[in-house]
Every structure is written in C-alpha cells, then in structure tokens.
Scaffold this active site. Structure first.
Site, PDB file in Angstrom:
ATOM      1  CG  HIS A  57      30.432  42.629  25.505  1.00  0.00           C
ATOM      2  ND1 HIS A  57      30.196  43.074  26.731  1.00  0.00           N
ATOM      3  CD2 HIS A  57      29.829  41.526  25.716  1.00  0.00           C
ATOM      4  CE1 HIS A  57      29.475  42.537  27.404  1.00  0.00           C
ATOM      5  NE2 HIS A  57      29.251  41.552  26.630  1.00  0.00           N
ATOM      6  CG  ASP A  73      51.708  34.634  45.613  1.00  0.00           C
ATOM      7  OD1 ASP A  73      52.065  35.077  47.032  1.00  0.00           O
ATOM      8  OD2 ASP A  73      51.252  35.204  45.010  1.00  0.00           O
ATOM      9  N   GLY A 111      50.616  44.146  34.585  1.00  0.00           N
ATOM     10  CA  GLY A 111      49.733  44.250  33.482  1.00  0.00           C
ATOM     11  C   GLY A 111      50.076  45.589  32.538  1.00  0.00           C
ATOM     12  CB  THR A 128      62.978  46.896  46.733  1.00  0.00           C
ATOM     13  OG1 THR A 128      61.667  47.677  46.391  1.00  0.00           O
ATOM     14  CG2 THR A 128      63.612  46.594  45.310  1.00  0.00           C
ATOM     15  CB  CYS A 147      25.626  42.379  26.588  1.00  0.00           C
ATOM     16  SG  CYS A 147      25.589  40.666  26.724  1.00  0.00           S
ATOM     17  N   GLY A 186      22.132  45.427  28.268  1.00  0.00           N
ATOM     18  CA  GLY A 186      21.778  46.606  28.102  1.00  0.00           C
ATOM     19  C   GLY A 186      20.886  46.643  27.015  1.00  0.00           C
ATOM     20  CD  GLU A 234      32.214  46.408  26.432  1.00  0.00           C
ATOM     21  OE1 GLU A 234      31.808  45.706  26.997  1.00  0.00           O
ATOM     22  OE2 GLU A 234      31.693  46.722  25.119  1.00  0.00           O
ATOM     23  CD  GLU A 259      50.821  40.768  34.002  1.00  0.00           C
ATOM     24  OE1 GLU A 259      50.306  40.773  35.403  1.00  0.00           O
ATOM     25  OE2 GLU A 259      50.360  41.110  32.967  1.00  0.00           O
ATOM     26  CD  GLU A 261      20.303  36.658  32.298  1.00  0.00           C
ATOM     27  OE1 GLU A 261      21.462  36.769  33.154  1.00  0.00           O
ATOM     28  OE2 GLU A 261      20.204  37.197  31.655  1.00  0.00           O
ATOM     29  CG  ASP A 289      46.607  42.520  33.692  1.00  0.00           C
ATOM     30  OD1 ASP A 289      46.290  43.616  33.883  1.00  0.00           O
ATOM     31  OD2 ASP A 289      47.157  41.848  34.616  1.00  0.00           O
ATOM     32  CE  LYS A 292      62.117  53.339  56.691  1.00  0.00           C
ATOM     33  NZ  LYS A 292      63.330  53.438  57.523  1.00  0.00           N
TER      34      LYS A 292
END
Length: 544
Positions: free
Chosen positions: A516, A146, A18, A190, A382, A384, A518, A139, A405, A71, A186
């Site tokens: 939020h 997987d 990311g 890869t 929030c 807070g 941030e 990405e 809540e 990400d 090593k």
C-alpha cells in the site's frame, strides 16, 4: 522534558480533532520543535483491523505492523513522523492487557478497578516512549460526555495534577453552529460542552471553535467569559477549501501562539511555513487537470480510501495538476457491459485499490482488461494487483483463474499465505485462525529488477521497503505463464518467493503492487508511484 497537549471534542463528532492535532503538530514542528501524536480510541475493539470500512473508514498501517485509526494517516502526512504501535490504543487493548495480568495474578489478589488500574494503564500509554520529544499531542476519540471515554478523561485529569506545572495543556474542539432561521451563531452548545468537561475536572486552556461562519469578536468575548478562558484563546476554525491550507489558517488565527503561551513559552522562533506555502500554491494554482477513476468496493464512503485519496492529490501536487477522482462501484461493470466503456473511456487513468471479498471482483477484472486493451494508465494496489494477475492469467489461457479468497478454484492464481519470512524470522498463520492482526502487516523489503519500469520510478533503486496489509498472495507458480503474456514480475520478496510488483513494459503505464504505497505518501514528499501514475495520466490527457 516532554510537554503534553490533550485534545478533546464536544457537542458532536466529526469536528476534525485529528486534522486539528496534525495541523498543530505541523505548526510546532515548523518552529523547530520535535513532536509525536497519539490517538486514544474508546471503543472496545482491540484495534480497527476487523471493523468494516463503512463503520470506521480505512485501517491505517504503520511500519511496525499496527492496524490503527485513520487519523494516524493525517498525523504522518502532516508531520512526516512515522507512527508506531505505541501511538494508538483502544479501550479494548487496555482491558485485554489488564485482564491478562489479572489472570496471571500480577495484581497479587487486589480488586481490579477502573481507578486506578485502567486509568494507570492509560497514563502509562500517554507518557511512554517520549524521551527526547518537545511535545506529545494526545487526541481523545469521541465526544465529552460519552460513557466510553470517561476513563480517558479521568486519566487526563490525573496526569494534569501529577505532571509539572506548564507541562500539560488542554485544547477543546467544539462547534459554534449557525442557525439559519434565527440568522445568528449560537454559543450555547460550546458553553455546555465546556461545562461538561469542567465537571470531569478538566479546564480547557484553548478552545478551537468550528463554524461555517465568521465568529465575530463579540461572540469570541462571550465564549471566553462563559467558558473561563482568555479571549485570545478562543480560536475560530472555519471550514477550509483544502485540508492542506488548515495549518496556515490556524497559524493566522494564532493557535500555535496561544498553545505555546499556555506552556509559558513566549520566545519561540517564528515558524518556517515555506513548505506549506508551496503545497497550497500547487494545490490552488494547478497548470492542468486529469481525471482518475477508482474502481472499488467501498466507494460509498470515501473515508474507506482516505490515504488513497490524499496520495492521488499528492501526485497532482508533484505534477502541478488538479486530480479529479471519479469513484466507481465495481459491481456496476458486472451488471452492465455497456457501462464499462461509458464510464472508463473519459478517464486518464484507472486505479483498482485494495479490498477484501469477492463482491465486485469481476468488475475490477473488467477494468484491468479495459486499461490493458485501451492503453490507459493502470495502477493496481493490493487486491488490484491480484485482479491484474488473474486477468493476465485468463489472457494466458487459464480461463478459470481466480483467488481462493473467493472460494474453491481449479486455477488458484491468488491464494492464502500461511507462512512467510518476517523481520523476526518465519511467521505462520492458521488458515482458519483469528482474523484480527493475522495478515502480513507492516513494512517489508522488496527487490526490484534492474532496468525495470518500477526501478526507474523509484529513482533507480533495486531495494525498497513498503507497508503491507493482506492475507492472500499471487501464486509465483504462474510466473512463467503470466510473463509469457507480457505481465512481468518486476519486484519480489528478498527470498524470491512472494511477488511484490508486476508491470507491463510494453504498456504506457501498467503497474500492480501488493503493498500500500498510499500509506507513505506526503503532500511535501509524494510517493514516487503516485507521482509517476499522475504523470502518465497527464500524458494520456494530451492524447484524448
């Protein structure tokens, strides 16, 4: 015509795909190209909205209300391009859509299979809404090999055949470990990873090799020979002292040059990296430092507060100071009263972040009370903000003030929201309905009180738009009581029903926000609330 860069990872997870995607996009952007980054997540959850932060880290929310992988926060912070619902897709969402079509009979009786139906859906996602873009970076979550990611790998293989020559490129992020006992790097992991990728029909064009040690030319040549790539396309990616120095580091190693060469572009303009030079200069050459305590619930995993961590750093960049973040488990304050003063007194600012559930709530309320009584800069986000309102209500005489809540309460200062005005009109949610995607999500407008502290922080604005992710709201019926004790409602929803911001005008810096902030902070454009909070912490540091 958009060009597509497919980014895969091998050997182990958490190699930083990311961050690599965000850095490469920033470098292309610095050369004048338009970019967009997308994330393919192989897990079967429809989105990460119902996943524990300990499982997945933070949930990043976009303006249009998508709950996405963290990400996408890197993508936005590095490029300034706002992510959208269409920039993150999971296997769960793809299968959900396909099964819904099958139930409606959209496939006209055909047998629904991974190929072509699932791979077609993935390809459609990859190429949708790309008009006018120069580069689309995709990405792929997880690692090569997987089981979950196989349909995505097959879709990439098909796209590389279907699109025009020089329209796609594969970047593979891999690990070159240093074995201390042998005293050498090593390259075999890869080699095996690239061989696994090749077995799926995808030949990487560029290898980004993560390592803790310098990769000498001899090892780069060895990797190139065994992995069938040009030696110049084997890019070392050493650990960096800051994520904000990564774009400059990758440019120095030639990543963007090799990517452009892979598309046949050899006459690209030189990148303008001045803003990254400024960011790194501010980060590595601070003129002071402050210590901020984050009193939260998920402090055992800092990825749970990834955007918050970065936004605090951005506030430090704006004020040219180093921000030392002290992560404090709120439950500590519930078990030991003496711990409150010992842990909070050395701080220059206290931040109570968002979260869910009752655990640690009384410790957060105790932190709010300490900040109010000791005049320490306080920032509540929030949950807070809700804790600040409950603390204020108890100060006003509502001794049993709490949130629904946390269970039934006689004084519901905070309660669940079942309907509100959204951009499309009235939105409703059932109190006992599904948890996924049922919160107030995405960007909503707010009205700020003129001449308020927060209006000044926002540069005199009275209309703002911020991103939300919550199910509970402060009960505006307590407004008069709270304001009587100094906690002012300085920001409200446009209809005047939902409190968005509270502040204490007589306090040096005391702000709580329901949204939020941030999520919208950038290293080269710090959010004004974090800028202001760190500035207040700097002033506090001079008083201590």
């Amino acid at each position: 015509m958009a060009r597509y860069i497919f980014i895969t990872g091998g050997v182990v997870s958490s190699l930083g795909k990311g961050l690599m995607a965000a850095s490469l996009a920033a470098l292309l952007q610095a050369r004048g190209y338009s970019v967009r980054i997308r994330k393919f997540d192989p897990y079967l959850n429809v989105d990460p909205g119902t996943m524990s932060p300990y499982q997945h880290g933070e949930v990043y929310v976009t303006d249009d209300g998508a709950e996405t992988d963290l990400d996408l926060g890197h993508y936005e912070r590095f490029t300034g391009v706002s992510a959208r619902q269409s920039d993150n897709v999971t296997s769960g969402r793809i299968y959900q859509d396909i099964i819904a079509k099958e139930r409606r009979g959209d496939y006209l009786g055909a047998t629904v299979q991974v190929i072509p139906h699932v791979t077609d859906a993935i390809k459609e996602f990859a190429v949708s809404e790309t008009e006018g873009l120069d580069f689309v970076l995709c990405e792929i979550g997880g690692t090569v090999g997987d089981i979950e990611s196989l349909p995505f790998m097959e879709a990439i293989r098909q796209l590389r055949n279907e699109l025009e020559p020089f329209q796609t490129l594969s970047v593979h992020v891999t690990l070159v470990p240093y074995i201390a006992a042998a005293g050498e790097l090593k390259t075999k992991p890869t080699q095996h990873s690239v061989r696994e990728l090749a077995s799926l029909g995808i030949k990487p064009d560029v290898l980004l090799c993560r390592s803790e040690h310098e990769i000498p030319e001899s090892e780069r040549r060895k990797i190139a020979q065994f992995c069938n790539v040009r030696q110049e396309a084997v890019i070392p990616a050493l650990d960096a002292p800051s994520i904000y120095s990564v774009p400059l580091q990758y440019h120095q190693e030639g990543l963007d040059t090799e990517v452009l060469r892979g598309f046949g572009i050899t006459d690209a303009p030189d990148p303008d990296l001045s803003r990254w030079d400024d960011v790194t200069d501010r980060f590595f050459n601070p003129e002071g430092e402050v210590t901020i305590g984050v009193v939260g619930k998920y402090v055992g995993l800092q990825d749970a507060y990834k955007s918050l961590n970065e936004a605090l750093i951005h506030g430090g960049l704006a004020n040219r100071v180093k921000v030392n973040i002290r992560w404090i488990d709120a439950e500590v304050f519930e078990e030991d009263d003496a711990a409150i003063a010992s842990k909070l007194e050395p701080l220059h600012g206290i931040l109570v972040p968002g979260g869910f559930g009752e655990r640690g709530s009384e410790g957060k309320i105790a932190s709010v009370r300490f900040a109010r009584e000791r005049n320490v800069p306080f920032f509540g986000i929030c949950l807070g903000m809700q804790m600040a309102c409950i603390e204020g209500a108890r100060l006003a005489g509502h001794d049993k003030a709490s949130s629904t809540e946390f269970g039934p309460t006689e004084e519901p200062v905070v309660g669940i929201i079942t309907e509100w005005m959204g951009k499309e009109g009235l939105e409703k949610r059932a109190e006992d309905g599904d948890l996924g995607g049922t919160m107030r999500l995405g960007a909503y407008d707010a009205k700020l009180s003129p001449n308020s502290h927060v209006s000044a922080i926002y540069g005199g604005k009275t209309d703002i738009s911020e991103r939300h992710r919550h199910r509970y709201e402060v009960n505006a019926a307590y407004r008069e009581s709270l304001e009587g004790c100094g906690l002012v409602f300085s920001g409200m929803s446009p209809d005047g029903l939902l409190p968005e911001i509270v502040e204490r005008p007589e306090h040096p810096w005391f702000v709580g926000v329901q949204f939020h902030p941030e999520l919208k902070s950038r290293p080269f454009e710090p959010h004004p609330l974090f800028d202001g909070f760190i500035a207040a912490a700097v002033r506090q540091s001079r008083l201590v």
